[in-house]
Write a protein that holds these residues in place. Sequence first.
Motif, PDB file in Angstrom:
ATOM      1  N   ALA A 257       0.829  -1.205   0.000  1.00 42.77           N
ATOM      2  CA  ALA A 257       0.000   0.000   0.000  1.00 42.77           C
ATOM      3  C   ALA A 257       0.868   1.262   0.000  1.00 42.77           C
ATOM      4  O   ALA A 257       0.575   2.233  -0.711  1.00 42.77           O
ATOM      5  CB  ALA A 257      -0.926  -0.006   1.214  1.00 42.77           C
ATOM      6  N   MET A 258       1.944   1.266   0.784  1.00 39.50           N
ATOM      7  CA  MET A 258       2.859   2.414   0.828  1.00 39.50           C
ATOM      8  C   MET A 258       3.460   2.680  -0.549  1.00 39.50           C
ATOM      9  O   MET A 258       3.589   3.836  -0.977  1.00 39.50           O
ATOM     10  CB  MET A 258       3.977   2.150   1.850  1.00 39.50           C
ATOM     11  CG  MET A 258       3.535   2.272   3.293  1.00 39.50           C
ATOM     12  SD  MET A 258       4.596   1.374   4.470  1.00 39.50           S
ATOM     13  CE  MET A 258       6.228   1.990   4.098  1.00 39.50           C
ATOM     14  N   GLU A 259       3.823   1.610  -1.237  1.00 32.67           N
ATOM     15  CA  GLU A 259       4.471   1.737  -2.540  1.00 32.67           C
ATOM     16  C   GLU A 259       3.460   1.938  -3.676  1.00 32.67           C
ATOM     17  O   GLU A 259       3.849   2.329  -4.786  1.00 32.67           O
ATOM     18  CB  GLU A 259       5.325   0.495  -2.828  1.00 32.67           C
ATOM     19  CG  GLU A 259       6.486   0.293  -1.869  1.00 32.67           C
ATOM     20  CD  GLU A 259       7.583   1.325  -2.058  1.00 32.67           C
ATOM     21  OE1 GLU A 259       7.748   1.836  -3.178  1.00 32.67           O
ATOM     22  OE2 GLU A 259       8.253   1.647  -1.054  1.00 32.67           O
ATOM     23  N   VAL A 320      -5.576   2.098   0.534  1.00 33.59           N
ATOM     24  CA  VAL A 320      -4.307   2.370  -0.146  1.00 33.59           C
ATOM     25  C   VAL A 320      -4.039   3.872  -0.288  1.00 33.59           C
ATOM     26  O   VAL A 320      -2.917   4.341  -0.040  1.00 33.59           O
ATOM     27  CB  VAL A 320      -4.263   1.688  -1.529  1.00 33.59           C
ATOM     28  CG1 VAL A 320      -2.967   2.015  -2.268  1.00 33.59           C
ATOM     29  CG2 VAL A 320      -4.400   0.173  -1.364  1.00 33.59           C
ATOM     30  N   GLY A 321      -5.045   4.649  -0.667  1.00 29.74           N
ATOM     31  CA  GLY A 321      -4.838   6.082  -0.913  1.00 29.74           C
ATOM     32  C   GLY A 321      -4.274   6.798   0.295  1.00 29.74           C
ATOM     33  O   GLY A 321      -3.320   7.596   0.183  1.00 29.74           O
ATOM     34  N   ILE A 322      -4.823   6.520   1.484  1.00 30.94           N
ATOM     35  CA  ILE A 322      -4.370   7.191   2.713  1.00 30.94           C
ATOM     36  C   ILE A 322      -2.927   6.809   3.023  1.00 30.94           C
ATOM     37  O   ILE A 322      -2.082   7.663   3.300  1.00 30.94           O
ATOM     38  CB  ILE A 322      -5.293   6.821   3.895  1.00 30.94           C
ATOM     39  CG1 ILE A 322      -6.722   7.301   3.630  1.00 30.94           C
ATOM     40  CG2 ILE A 322      -4.762   7.396   5.202  1.00 30.94           C
ATOM     41  CD1 ILE A 322      -7.734   6.810   4.652  1.00 30.94           C
ATOM     42  N   VAL A 323      -2.635   5.498   2.983  1.00 31.41           N
ATOM     43  CA  VAL A 323      -1.289   5.013   3.322  1.00 31.41           C
ATOM     44  C   VAL A 323      -0.266   5.531   2.315  1.00 31.41           C
ATOM     45  O   VAL A 323       0.831   5.965   2.690  1.00 31.41           O
ATOM     46  CB  VAL A 323      -1.275   3.466   3.372  1.00 31.41           C
ATOM     47  CG1 VAL A 323       0.123   2.940   3.687  1.00 31.41           C
ATOM     48  CG2 VAL A 323      -2.277   2.956   4.399  1.00 31.41           C
ATOM     49  N   PHE A 324      -0.633   5.506   1.023  1.00 31.32           N
ATOM     50  CA  PHE A 324       0.254   5.944  -0.058  1.00 31.32           C
ATOM     51  C   PHE A 324       0.686   7.393   0.166  1.00 31.32           C
ATOM     52  O   PHE A 324       1.883   7.716   0.107  1.00 31.32           O
ATOM     53  CB  PHE A 324      -0.493   5.788  -1.387  1.00 31.32           C
ATOM     54  CG  PHE A 324       0.281   6.188  -2.617  1.00 31.32           C
ATOM     55  CD1 PHE A 324       1.115   5.278  -3.256  1.00 31.32           C
ATOM     56  CD2 PHE A 324       0.170   7.469  -3.157  1.00 31.32           C
ATOM     57  CE1 PHE A 324       1.811   5.634  -4.395  1.00 31.32           C
ATOM     58  CE2 PHE A 324       0.867   7.827  -4.298  1.00 31.32           C
ATOM     59  CZ  PHE A 324       1.687   6.911  -4.920  1.00 31.32           C
ATOM     60  N   TRP A 325      -0.274   8.277   0.442  1.00 33.52           N
ATOM     61  CA  TRP A 325       0.036   9.704   0.555  1.00 33.52           C
ATOM     62  C   TRP A 325       0.663  10.065   1.899  1.00 33.52           C
ATOM     63  O   TRP A 325       1.569  10.912   1.954  1.00 33.52           O
ATOM     64  CB  TRP A 325      -1.211  10.549   0.287  1.00 33.52           C
ATOM     65  CG  TRP A 325      -1.425  10.735  -1.180  1.00 33.52           C
ATOM     66  CD1 TRP A 325      -2.417  10.213  -1.954  1.00 33.52           C
ATOM     67  CD2 TRP A 325      -0.575  11.470  -2.077  1.00 33.52           C
ATOM     68  NE1 TRP A 325      -2.240  10.571  -3.266  1.00 33.52           N
ATOM     69  CE2 TRP A 325      -1.130  11.346  -3.371  1.00 33.52           C
ATOM     70  CE3 TRP A 325       0.593  12.210  -1.913  1.00 33.52           C
ATOM     71  CZ2 TRP A 325      -0.553  11.944  -4.498  1.00 33.52           C
ATOM     72  CZ3 TRP A 325       1.173  12.807  -3.027  1.00 33.52           C
ATOM     73  CH2 TRP A 325       0.604  12.669  -4.295  1.00 33.52           C
ATOM     74  N   SER A 326       0.208   9.455   2.990  1.00 29.20           N
ATOM     75  CA  SER A 326       0.806   9.780   4.292  1.00 29.20           C
ATOM     76  C   SER A 326       2.275   9.375   4.318  1.00 29.20           C
ATOM     77  O   SER A 326       3.116  10.097   4.879  1.00 29.20           O
ATOM     78  CB  SER A 326       0.039   9.094   5.424  1.00 29.20           C
ATOM     79  OG  SER A 326       0.064   7.686   5.288  1.00 29.20           O
ATOM     80  N   PHE A 327       2.593   8.256   3.693  1.00 31.17           N
ATOM     81  CA  PHE A 327       3.991   7.819   3.618  1.00 31.17           C
ATOM     82  C   PHE A 327       4.841   8.833   2.854  1.00 31.17           C
ATOM     83  O   PHE A 327       5.945   9.183   3.281  1.00 31.17           O
ATOM     84  CB  PHE A 327       4.060   6.442   2.949  1.00 31.17           C
ATOM     85  CG  PHE A 327       5.458   5.926   2.742  1.00 31.17           C
ATOM     86  CD1 PHE A 327       6.264   5.614   3.826  1.00 31.17           C
ATOM     87  CD2 PHE A 327       5.974   5.740   1.467  1.00 31.17           C
ATOM     88  CE1 PHE A 327       7.562   5.138   3.641  1.00 31.17           C
ATOM     89  CE2 PHE A 327       7.258   5.266   1.267  1.00 31.17           C
ATOM     90  CZ  PHE A 327       8.056   4.965   2.362  1.00 31.17           C
ATOM     91  N   ARG A 328       4.309   9.350   1.750  1.00 33.24           N
ATOM     92  CA  ARG A 328       5.070  10.322   0.949  1.00 33.24           C
ATOM     93  C   ARG A 328       5.256  11.650   1.665  1.00 33.24           C
ATOM     94  O   ARG A 328       6.303  12.298   1.542  1.00 33.24           O
ATOM     95  CB  ARG A 328       4.395  10.519  -0.420  1.00 33.24           C
ATOM     96  CG  ARG A 328       4.884   9.512  -1.432  1.00 33.24           C
ATOM     97  CD  ARG A 328       3.852   9.080  -2.447  1.00 33.24           C
ATOM     98  NE  ARG A 328       4.397   7.925  -3.186  1.00 33.24           N
ATOM     99  CZ  ARG A 328       4.454   6.687  -2.693  1.00 33.24           C
ATOM    100  NH1 ARG A 328       3.999   6.442  -1.486  1.00 33.24           N
ATOM    101  NH2 ARG A 328       4.968   5.706  -3.418  1.00 33.24           N
ATOM    102  N   ILE A 329       4.247  12.065   2.425  1.00 30.53           N
ATOM    103  CA  ILE A 329       4.373  13.299   3.210  1.00 30.53           C
ATOM    104  C   ILE A 329       5.487  13.143   4.237  1.00 30.53           C
ATOM    105  O   ILE A 329       6.343  14.025   4.393  1.00 30.53           O
ATOM    106  CB  ILE A 329       3.023  13.643   3.889  1.00 30.53           C
ATOM    107  CG1 ILE A 329       1.997  14.062   2.835  1.00 30.53           C
ATOM    108  CG2 ILE A 329       3.207  14.733   4.941  1.00 30.53           C
ATOM    109  CD1 ILE A 329       0.565  14.127   3.355  1.00 30.53           C
ATOM    110  N   MET A 330       5.504  12.009   4.935  1.00 32.43           N
ATOM    111  CA  MET A 330       6.538  11.753   5.943  1.00 32.43           C
ATOM    112  C   MET A 330       7.934  11.759   5.323  1.00 32.43           C
ATOM    113  O   MET A 330       8.852  12.420   5.839  1.00 32.43           O
ATOM    114  CB  MET A 330       6.265  10.416   6.625  1.00 32.43           C
ATOM    115  CG  MET A 330       7.306  10.021   7.663  1.00 32.43           C
ATOM    116  SD  MET A 330       7.060   8.347   8.302  1.00 32.43           S
ATOM    117  CE  MET A 330       7.485   7.356   6.872  1.00 32.43           C
TER     118      MET A 330
END
Length: 472
Positions: A257-259, A320-330
């Motif tokens: 999901a992160m990727e 997936v959308g939430i995990v994908f974007w929160s990871f990129r913000i971090m």
Amino acid sequence: MFESLDATLLARFQFAFTVSFHIVFPAFSIGLASYLAVLEGLWLWTKDEVYFSLFNFWKTIFALAFGMGVVSGIVMSYQFGTNWSVFSDKAGPVIGPLMGYEVLTAFFLEAGFLGVMLFGLNRVGPKLHFFATLMVAVGTLISATWILAANSWMQTPAGFAVNDVGQFVPVDWWAVIFNPSFPYRLVHMVLAAYLTTAFVVGGVGAYHLLRGDAPKRAGKMFSMAMWMAAIVAPIQIFAGDMHGLNTLEYQPVKVMAMEGHYQSHPDGAPLILFGIPNSAEQRVDYAIEIPKLSSLILKHDLNAPLAGLDSVPKELHPPVGIVFWSFRIMVAIGFAMLSIGLWSLWCRWRGTLGENRWLHRAAVLMGPAGFVAVLAGWVTTEVGRQPYTVYGHLLTANSVAPIDAPAVATSLIAFIVVYFFVFGAGTFYILRLMGRLPRDPMPDLQDGPLRTAGITPAAALASKSGSHHHGV
């Protein structure tokens, strides 16, 4: 009004809201307690009053942040009973003692020595006072250790068995506490707390340097914060990478999901920099990607195969959308912090750390960045664990109490109103305190009052003189 809403989703949102408010205060107080210990240690060692002045300045802010952290945390323990009673029943034999140990060790230690740190310098003397400050700092770290042990066990459960009534019971406390993800999560979170504090301190120092207030104190504060940023940011990126590899081993679906890997890649997976995850179509729209780089990062091999979400039943996919974007913000904030740290080293080498106004402006802008990164990181790890509360063993849908949506919605609205009012006021007051750095002492002035305005002794002297002559 709320009948059509899902009680489980509302209970999750309520916990997410309260824990998001709570986590920003411990993330700040963990780092600030250690910073206070360093400041007081430097004051005792060098006898430089600048360190003592900075200690007193940040001590008040720490007391407020610590208090708000305690109050905001109490609410969550009640939610275990009201909203998540099934989870509490099933996981209580493991989670309960860990929470209890946090109170018995860390919280009692902090509470015991906090009063001495805040009010006791003139009563106990500098050395014992410094010991109290160290104990508060150690207490915050012990607190983080127990809470992260409990959370990590929910992510990578170990050392337990399931009894006849379906409860998780500990069979090996060492395995429970030192579960596979715990060391990585602890290091990652403590470093995040230190970076968060460094950028708050650096932002406040830069703000006062830009205003020309107390350049000696502000410069010292800013210099110390930039050292922390320059040293810790690269370590944090490395620790985050190690944590990611651990997650790939024990929670591969979260990494998918992160990727944004909806599809499996047998010949090497691309690193998707940006895009819009489309779970309905199982693809990332408008993806900007670098071929095979994800395989290189995760497997250290350009052509290593990586499984995608197509290898997992759809009902076990996280959002997936939430995990994908929160990871990129971090990750983006992490690299921005690294950039500020490297920029500060360049300015320090050139001797312009205290004068480079563009660096100061950037540091002020980055002041709250650590809080955003901490929240984004926790969203990544907690939403990425879905649909489980205890990963692989207990579904979130099976953890919630038998509650009605209207009841949860009403309490959620009450929390939102009260939290924004109470913690908004507290945060506003902290920001006001941060804006009031005591001015540097003026050089070459004698101690004692200066008669710069008001009544002067001239009139009294004149009357004395007149009476003397009259007497003659």
